[in-house]
Enzyme design. Structure first.
Site, PDB file in Angstrom:
ATOM      1  N   ASP A 502       0.857  -1.184   0.000  1.00  0.00           N
ATOM      2  CA  ASP A 502       0.000   0.000   0.000  1.00  0.00           C
ATOM      3  C   ASP A 502       0.896   1.238   0.000  1.00  0.00           C
ATOM      4  O   ASP A 502       1.580   1.520   0.984  1.00  0.00           O
ATOM      5  CB  ASP A 502      -0.888  -0.031   1.246  1.00  0.00           C
ATOM      6  CG  ASP A 502      -1.920   1.079   1.275  1.00  0.00           C
ATOM      7  OD1 ASP A 502      -1.735   2.083   0.556  1.00  0.00           O
ATOM      8  OD2 ASP A 502      -2.905   0.960   2.035  1.00  0.00           O
ATOM      9  N   HIS A 503       0.864   1.986  -1.106  1.00  0.00           N
ATOM     10  CA  HIS A 503       1.770   3.121  -1.266  1.00  0.00           C
ATOM     11  C   HIS A 503       1.407   4.294  -0.362  1.00  0.00           C
ATOM     12  O   HIS A 503       2.186   5.242  -0.219  1.00  0.00           O
ATOM     13  CB  HIS A 503       1.779   3.577  -2.729  1.00  0.00           C
ATOM     14  CG  HIS A 503       3.042   4.264  -3.133  1.00  0.00           C
ATOM     15  ND1 HIS A 503       4.102   4.461  -2.285  1.00  0.00           N
ATOM     16  CD2 HIS A 503       3.425   4.811  -4.320  1.00  0.00           C
ATOM     17  CE1 HIS A 503       5.081   5.089  -2.915  1.00  0.00           C
ATOM     18  NE2 HIS A 503       4.688   5.320  -4.157  1.00  0.00           N
ATOM     19  N   ARG A 504       0.244   4.235   0.275  1.00  0.00           N
ATOM     20  CA  ARG A 504      -0.102   5.301   1.213  1.00  0.00           C
ATOM     21  C   ARG A 504       0.749   5.222   2.479  1.00  0.00           C
ATOM     22  O   ARG A 504       0.912   6.209   3.182  1.00  0.00           O
ATOM     23  CB  ARG A 504      -1.589   5.213   1.583  1.00  0.00           C
ATOM     24  CG  ARG A 504      -2.529   5.493   0.425  1.00  0.00           C
ATOM     25  CD  ARG A 504      -3.968   5.232   0.803  1.00  0.00           C
ATOM     26  NE  ARG A 504      -4.180   3.830   1.183  1.00  0.00           N
ATOM     27  CZ  ARG A 504      -5.370   3.336   1.537  1.00  0.00           C
ATOM     28  NH1 ARG A 504      -6.430   4.131   1.560  1.00  0.00           N
ATOM     29  NH2 ARG A 504      -5.501   2.059   1.857  1.00  0.00           N
ATOM     30  N   ILE A 506       3.702   2.646   2.599  1.00  0.00           N
ATOM     31  CA  ILE A 506       5.026   2.097   2.299  1.00  0.00           C
ATOM     32  C   ILE A 506       5.551   2.699   0.999  1.00  0.00           C
ATOM     33  O   ILE A 506       4.887   2.625  -0.042  1.00  0.00           O
ATOM     34  CB  ILE A 506       4.963   0.563   2.189  1.00  0.00           C
ATOM     35  CG1 ILE A 506       4.472  -0.024   3.512  1.00  0.00           C
ATOM     36  CG2 ILE A 506       6.322  -0.011   1.814  1.00  0.00           C
ATOM     37  CD1 ILE A 506       4.179  -1.496   3.440  1.00  0.00           C
TER      38      ILE A 506
END
Length: 532
Positions: A502-504, A506
């Protein structure tokens, strides 16, 4: 002297809980510490115990209601007047009894948790003519990813099953008739004048579908709905509620996002002829932009309904992929040492009735990685803008079963040996395929593995599971040319890896660093045992 039992705080500082099932009824004699109700607390169902001994004279709410901590639940040893009124409340099917036959009882679809608006009758466990006792299992209902038995609230002879197996039924719709004549029940609206309590119910639900709050001002919604609203930046107080007892559902949130429902402060009254609950069910089951059906099917084509599990998986995967911005890092690692290690210990494991697979090694290495990199083993509370770091690693293992995809969990995986993990993987996979998984075995995931290596898959883009922030896609081990430390081209064995996160939470550097550490462990099992 009467006593009032109020909703307790049963853990994690909860503000409210759902009364999933009453374990007592008006007139029951209860002793202190007897279980009186099942309460849904986030993802767990917990029994609450009576703090008093006495006779139950009133249940303040119906099963399926969300109750704030501190609100009244049960009255003990109250007045006869209260007993009489409570007895009326304890018979929620009085309208349908007169509709079918004088002695008939109608069992309606219950809300069995997670604030569900509908459920699938997967299998009937009774048939017309069967004599059923109270608390006998009568049907299997698909709820989220689990199949659950529902129990009969009545004793009597089954005289009608209102739907066939495989039908999706909204909460509150009739399921079974007992001691009747098999006739179709009359609409509830035509019987409203014969039931004092039923009269105001229809206009309240149909004409005032506003967001309902408890006495402490909180919106009635399950934790899963609150989470969905938070990640979509939706204020639940502005969403028109259409669920049972004024609950706000995921369908209501979706309608608000799409602009198909007006905010609470500008809601126009809905005509009584158009029930709001029915609208919610249609919205939940029908995509906003459904693909048109083919005009003329080809020769040999046929249609089949999705099974209950596949329908649930479809909804969840769509939501996860829509809400989470994923990044996937593709990589590979040379694992000749792992192959040799497994070959060495495979027979030793077999003598202990353990099937030692590569997946067990991968699970242990991923658990160690998640423990070393806390952000990989976290969840995000978007309402409070806080990161929740989990003390232990709950390792989800995606299992393909005949009915669909399941993700049972190995709890505290970081503290278990490879042999212990191998045993659990085997046991959980069997339970998933046989349909015997328990709710506790499906809860508590913090990071997940999806394995396509057994199907000779290589790289792919797995979808993040539940509240996790990462999932490892495990591909097959492929013999390929590599350059060894001496600079020679030799045949190596490369394991294909796909890490989605999850780029939010990591970033790419963090994701690759964690993957590099995992590769170090899995490439050398001896080092892995030393490191962990």
């Amino acid at each position: 002297m009467s006593n009032i039992f109020k909703m307790p705080d049963i853990g994690e500082g909860m503000a409210e809980g759902d009364i999933a099932n009453w374990l007592v009824k008006v007139g029951d004699v209860v002793k202190e510490d007897d279980p009186v109700a099942e309460v849904q607390n986030d993802k767990l169902m917990q029994e609450i115990l009576s703090p008093y001994s006495g006779t139950v004279t009133k249940l303040f709410v119906e099963a399926g209601t969300t109750v704030a901590v501190g609100e009244p639940l049960i009255e003990y040893d109250g007045s006869d007047e209260v007993v009489a009124s409570a007895s009326k409340l304890a018979v929620p099917v009085s309208v349908d009894q007169t509709a079918v036959a004088a002695d008939a009882l109608i069992f309606k679809m219950p809300d069995i948790g997670e604030g569900m608006a509908e459920g699938d009758i997967a299998n009937w466990l009774v048939k017309v003519g069967d004599v059923v006792k109270e608390d006998d299992p009568v049907a299997e209902v698909q709820n989220d990813k689990l199949m659950q038995e529902i129990l009969s609230p009545y004793s009597g002879t089954v005289t009608k099953l209102f739907v066939e197996a495989g039908t999706t039924v909204a909460v509150g719709e009739p399921l079974i008739e007992y001691n009747g004549n098999g006739a179709k029940p009359a609409p509830a609206t035509s019987l409203a004048p014969n039931n004092v309590q039923a009269a105001p119910a229809a206009p309240v639900e149909a004409k005032s579908p506003l967001t309902k709050t408890t006495i402490v001002g909180r919106v009635l919604a399950m934790p899963s709905v609150r989470h969905y609203a938070r990640v979509n930046h939706v204020d639940l107080t502005q969403v028109t509620a259409s669920g049972r007892h004024g609950h706000t559902t995921i369908a209501d949130v979706n309608n608000f996002i799409k602009g198909t429902s007006a905010p609470v402060n500008s809601v126009v009254e809905t005509p009584a002829a158009v029930p709001v609950v029915a609208t919610a069910v249609r919205t939940e089951s029908t995509p906003a932009k459904a693909a048109p059906a083919p005009v003329a099917p080809q020769v040999g084509d046929h249609r089949e309904k999705m099974n209950p599990t596949r329908r649930v998986v479809s909804k969840i995967m769509t939501k996860q992929h829509t809400v989470i911005p994923p990044v996937t890092n593709f990589d590979q690692v040379e694992v000749s040492a792992l192959v040799d290690h497994r070959n060495k210990y495979k027979e030793i494991a077999a003598k202990q009735n353990i099937k030692l697979t590569y997946l067990a090694y991968v699970a242990k290495a991923l658990a160690a990685t998640a423990h070393k990199f806390p952000d990989m083993n976290a969840s995000v509370d978007y309402e409070k803008q806080e990161i929740v770091y989990h003390e232990h690693v709950g390792l989800g293992i995606a299992v393909n079963a005949p009915t669909g995809l399941y993700v049972p969990v190995i709890h505290e995986a970081e503290n278990k040996s490879i042999f212990e993990i191998a045993t659990e993987i085997s046991d959980l996979a069997i339970a998933a395929r046989e349909g015997t998984l328990k709710p506790a075995q499906m809860q508590g995931s913090t990071i997940t593995i999806s394995n396509l290596g057994s199907a000779r898959g290589t790289w792919f883009t797995p979808i993040i599971n539940g509240s996790d922030v990462a999932i490892l896609g495990l591909g097959s081990i492929v013999k390929e040319p590599i350059v060894n430390q001496a600079g020679e081209i030799v045949v190596g064995q490369n394991m294909k890896l796909s890490l989605t996160y999850d780029h939010r939470l990591i970033d790419g550097m963090m994701g690759q660093s964690a993957l590099n550490y995992f590769k170090t462990l899995i490439a050398d099992p001896t080092f892995m045992l030393m490191e962990i």
